[in-house]
Write a protein that holds these residues in place. Sequence first.
Motif, short mmCIF file in Angstrom:
data_model
loop_
_atom_site.label_atom_id
_atom_site.label_comp_id
_atom_site.label_asym_id
_atom_site.label_seq_id
_atom_site.Cartn_x
_atom_site.Cartn_y
_atom_site.Cartn_z
N PHE A 27 0.87 -1.17 -0.09
CA PHE A 27 0.10 -0.19 0.16
C PHE A 27 0.80 1.28 0.08
N SER A 28 2.04 1.09 0.56
CA SER A 28 2.93 2.20 0.91
C SER A 28 4.02 2.23 -0.41
N PRO A 29 4.73 3.41 -0.73
CA PRO A 29 5.71 3.63 -1.65
C PRO A 29 6.69 2.61 -1.30
N ILE A 30 7.17 2.44 -0.23
CA ILE A 30 8.41 1.69 0.21
C ILE A 30 8.00 0.15 0.15
N ASN A 56 14.40 10.44 16.38
CA ASN A 56 14.02 10.47 14.96
C ASN A 56 13.40 8.97 14.71
N PRO A 57 12.35 9.23 14.10
CA PRO A 57 11.56 7.91 13.78
C PRO A 57 11.98 7.10 12.53
N ALA A 58 13.15 6.82 12.48
CA ALA A 58 13.83 6.02 11.45
C ALA A 58 14.30 4.91 11.76
N LYS A 60 1.92 4.16 7.32
CA LYS A 60 0.84 4.75 7.92
C LYS A 60 1.09 5.44 9.35
N TYR A 61 2.08 5.13 10.01
CA TYR A 61 2.36 5.62 11.22
C TYR A 61 3.28 6.71 11.25
N GLY A 62 3.88 6.96 10.10
CA GLY A 62 4.99 8.07 10.07
C GLY A 62 6.27 7.51 10.26
N THR A 102 4.41 0.41 18.42
CA THR A 102 5.06 0.60 19.80
C THR A 102 6.10 1.50 19.64
N PHE A 103 7.12 1.14 18.56
CA PHE A 103 8.23 2.15 18.22
C PHE A 103 7.66 3.60 18.01
N LYS A 104 6.86 3.75 17.41
CA LYS A 104 6.43 5.21 16.92
C LYS A 104 5.60 5.82 18.14
#
Lengths: 477, 477
Positions: free
Chosen positions: A250-253, B310-312, B332-334, B461-463
Motif C-alpha cells: 500500500f505504501s511507496p516503500i 528520529n522515527p527512522a 501509515k504511522y509515520g 510501539t516504536f512510533k
Amino acid sequence: MFELTSFFKPKSIALFGASTNPNKSGYKLLQNIIDHNFEGKIYPINPKGGKILGLDLYKSIDEVENPIDLAILYVPSSKAVQIIKDCIKKGVKAAIIEAAGFGEVEVGKKLRTEIREITENFKKIRILGPNCTGITFVEKNGEGLFSSFIPMGKTKAGSLAIVSQSGFINGAYYPYFTSMNPNLGVRYVITIGNKMDINENDILEYLIQDDKVATIGIYVESFQNVRRFIALCHQARENHKKIVLLRSGFSPIGSKATNSHTGALAEKSELIKAVIAQSHCILADDFWDLFNLAKTLSFIKDTQINPITNPAAGVITISGAAGAIMADWSYKYGVKIPVLDSDTYNKLAKLYPPWMPPASHALIDYWPAVEHARGDYQKVLLDCIDIALSSPRIQAIFVAAYHNATAWKVDWYKLKDIIDKHKKPIFLWLFGEKSDILEAEKIFQDIQIPLFHSEREIVCTFKKIVDFQNSRSSFKL
Amino acid sequence: MFELTSFFKPKSIALFGASTNPNKSGYKLLQNIIDHNFEGKIYPINPKGGKILGLDLYKSIDEVENPIDLAILYVPSSKAVQIIKDCIKKGVKAAIIEAAGFGEVEVGKKLRTEIREITENFKKIRILGPNCTGITFVEKNGEGLFSSFIPMGKTKAGSLAIVSQSGFINGAYYPYFTSMNPNLGVRYVITIGNKMDINENDILEYLIQDDKVATIGIYVESFQNVRRFIALCHQARENHKKIVLLRSGFSPIGSKATNSHTGALAEKSELIKAVIAQSHCILADDFWDLFNLAKTLSFIKDTQINPITNPAAGVITISGAAGAIMADWSYKYGVKIPVLDSDTYNKLAKLYPPWMPPASHALIDYWPAVEHARGDYQKVLLDCIDIALSSPRIQAIFVAAYHNATAWKVDWYKLKDIIDKHKKPIFLWLFGEKSDILEAEKIFQDIQIPLFHSEREIVCTFKKIVDFQNSRSSFKL
C-alpha cells in the motif's frame, strides 16, 4: 484447472538439488517429504549420484524409467532452464521452482524469458514459483505432500487453505502458528512466489472447488487479474467458502519492496482498495491477523456456530476496567453492547449481591457475583456466560477471564456444552500465571475456542467477521 | 506525602477479615503477605479468634498491644465504618479497603459519607480504595509487601510502577504479564479503586520522588484533578520518569461502565483528549498495550539504550513479505525507512548473491544472504543486524526472524553484544515451533529484548515511544 492436481496429488516426484549434506536445504526438503509419508514414488536427483535417506540418487531425470508427475527444483536459478527442458522432454506436466533469482535484476528477467519460450508459454509444463517454498497438502493428519525446504512438524488435517506470494509462510510462520494452535486443521499451504505461470487466481479457482476447504487465507503483493479475482471471490461465496486477504504494497516503500521481492508490479493504493471492497474478503492487518482471523473462522465453522450478521456482543469480564476498555473499542468499531432484556437481567441479578447489581447493559463484571457466591468461581463464570448467550439480543460474547488452576479451578470443557447449546461464539482473553495459561490453551484447542491477547484484538476480530457476513448477504453477483 | 510511606513500608499490619478457610480470599491475602516475606509484624484479626498460618488471630484491634502502621480491610462494606472507627481510636494512620460496595448504589453512598465524617475528611486516617486489590511493593526480588487477595508468584524487583483504578491488575493481569516476562523488574503495583481518599495524583506525586522508579504505567477511569495530573506529568519528566497512560470511558457505554464500576464521573471525550495531549504521556490502546509499552521502556532503560527522537528504523526480515507489511505500517504511522547510505549498502551487498542484491532502502530481506552463505544462518542474521545498526540513518531495527533451534541454531546472546555496541534498540518478532520459541523467550528475557507478535504491533510501539521522546523535548513547563 485439472492439471493442478499433479501439484497436490502427484504419484511420483523428481527432486532436483537433493543433497546428501544434512545441513543443506536440498536434504531437508527430501526429509520433509519422507517424514510426512508421501505415498508416491520419490526420485532424488543430483549429478553426483550416491544414496540419500535410503533412496538412490539419480544423476539425471533421464535415468528415471517411470513417469514423473511433479518436478521440484531446489537448484540455483542458473540451472533451472536446462532442468525444465529435461522435464519437458520427459513429459513432466508440473514443476515447482523454489529458488529465487528470477526477479527484477537483469539476469533474472532473461531466465524468465527463456523459460517462457521453452515451455511455449507454459503450455508444455505448468510452473509454480519461482522464489517459493512449495506446497503443503495435508491429506490426513500429519501426512501428505510437504515440499518446503524448512523442516516442519506434523499438522492436523482440516479445512483451512493458505495461498501466499511469500515463501516464509510455508515452513517458518505456518509451523509457528499451528504449533501454537495444534487443533487448527489445515488442508493446503501453497506458496506462489513470483508467479511466473500459476497465480493466486489459478489456485483460488482450484480451492473453491475442493469440498473439504472452508476458509481460504490469501497473501498477495500484486493482483494478477483483478476482474478474475473479484469473480472468483464471488464464486467462493456461492461455494460457502470464506476468504481472508492480506495485501501488502500500500505504501511507496512497501510497494518497492514487493517489487524487488517477488517482482510484483506496483498498483495504486486506490485500485487495491476498490478490489478489496468489491471482493468482499475480510481484510487482515498483518500475518498475525491473517492467521488469527483464519483460525477464528475455522473454529467457528468446526463448532457449527451460526453465522452472525448483527454486531451485538455481550462482554463478560472479571474486571470492570477490561469491560470499559472493550466498550470503548466496541464504540469505535461499531459493535453494539445492548441493553439487557428484562429476562436476562433478572436471571443475572439473582447471582449478584444487593450492593452491586449487574449493569443495565450487557457489560457483565462477574467478580461481585463471585464474592456473593462466596467464591464459587466456576459456577458464577459459567452461569454468567450461559445467561448472556441465552439473550436474543446477544450474538456473541467477549470474555476476559482470570484463570488460576489452583485457587479458582474451572472445568473449561463445560464451555463447550454452553457453546453447543447456544450456537454462538465466545471470544476469549484468558490471563493468569504462564504455566496455568499454557495448560489451559490445550483445552481451548480441544474445544476450539479462539484465544486473544487484548481487548482491541477481540473487538476488531469480531467486527471484521460480522462485516464479512453482512457483505456476503448483500453483494450482487 | 510522607504519610503514604505507611502504605508501602509499614512496620506492622492489622489484617481485618483474615479467614482460617484456605478457600477464602481472607486466607489467601494473609498467605500472600507471608509468602513474600513481609518483614514487619502481622496481626490477623477475626472476631472468631483461633490460629491461622502459624499466627494468633486477634478478636479485635483492641487486643493488639503494639502500634499498627497499616490496616488492611478484607471485610464486607457494611463492616468498614466500625473498623475504621476502631483504627482511628488505635491511632492507625493508613488503611486499605479492598471490598467493593461503596459505589453508586444508595447504600454505598451512605457508607462513603459516614467514612468521610468519622475520618474528618481523611485527616485522621488516609484510605486507599475501596474496591481495590491493595498494593504490591517489590522491595527486593520476590519480597516486600504483597497485599492482593489473589495468590501471586515471585516477581523481580525493578523500576516499573503501575497505578491502576482497576483491581484486576494486582493479582490477575500483572502475574500473567510478569510470568510471561520474568525479567521485567517491578517496584510497585498500586490499585486505587474508587479513590475515596487517595487518588492517582497522590500516588504519582509519591512515585516521581522515588529514585528507583523509571517507568510508570497508569490506568484510570476518571481524572481526579486534571490540572494537578498535568503538572505532575511535567514534574515526572523533570525527574526522568516515563509515563504510559490507559484511560477508559471514551465511549458512552464505557463511561457508564466505569461509573458503575468505580463510581468514576463521566468526562467528555474532548476533555480527556486535551488532558492526554498536555500531559505528554504515551497513550496505550488497552491493557496488553499498557504493559507492552511499559515493558519495552523498562527493557530499553535497563539496557542503557540511547533515547530515540528520529522515527527512522531499519527492517530486517527473513521474508520480503513481512518487510513489505512493516513498510506499509511504517508509512501509515509515520515511521521512516531510510535509503541506505553507501557505506552500509556496500557492507550489506558483500553478503548478498549477485542475482539478489540488497534493496536500496533499509528493508533488508536476509534470506538471499543466507542462501549465498550456504546456510550460515547465524552469521548472516547477526551481520545484517550489526551492519544496519551501524548506519547513522537507522535509530532502531525491526527484526522478523525465523528460529529453529535444530536446523538453524543461533546464539541469541550475541545480540546483546550488538545492542551494547550500538546502544540502539531491537524490536523482535520471532517465529518457529512453539517449543523452540518458548525456550528462546527465556534468553530474550535475559538480554531484555522485547518480543512482539505482529508487524503492526512493532511499528506502533516504536512510533509511540519516539513521539513520546519528541514531545518531552518540546513541551513547556
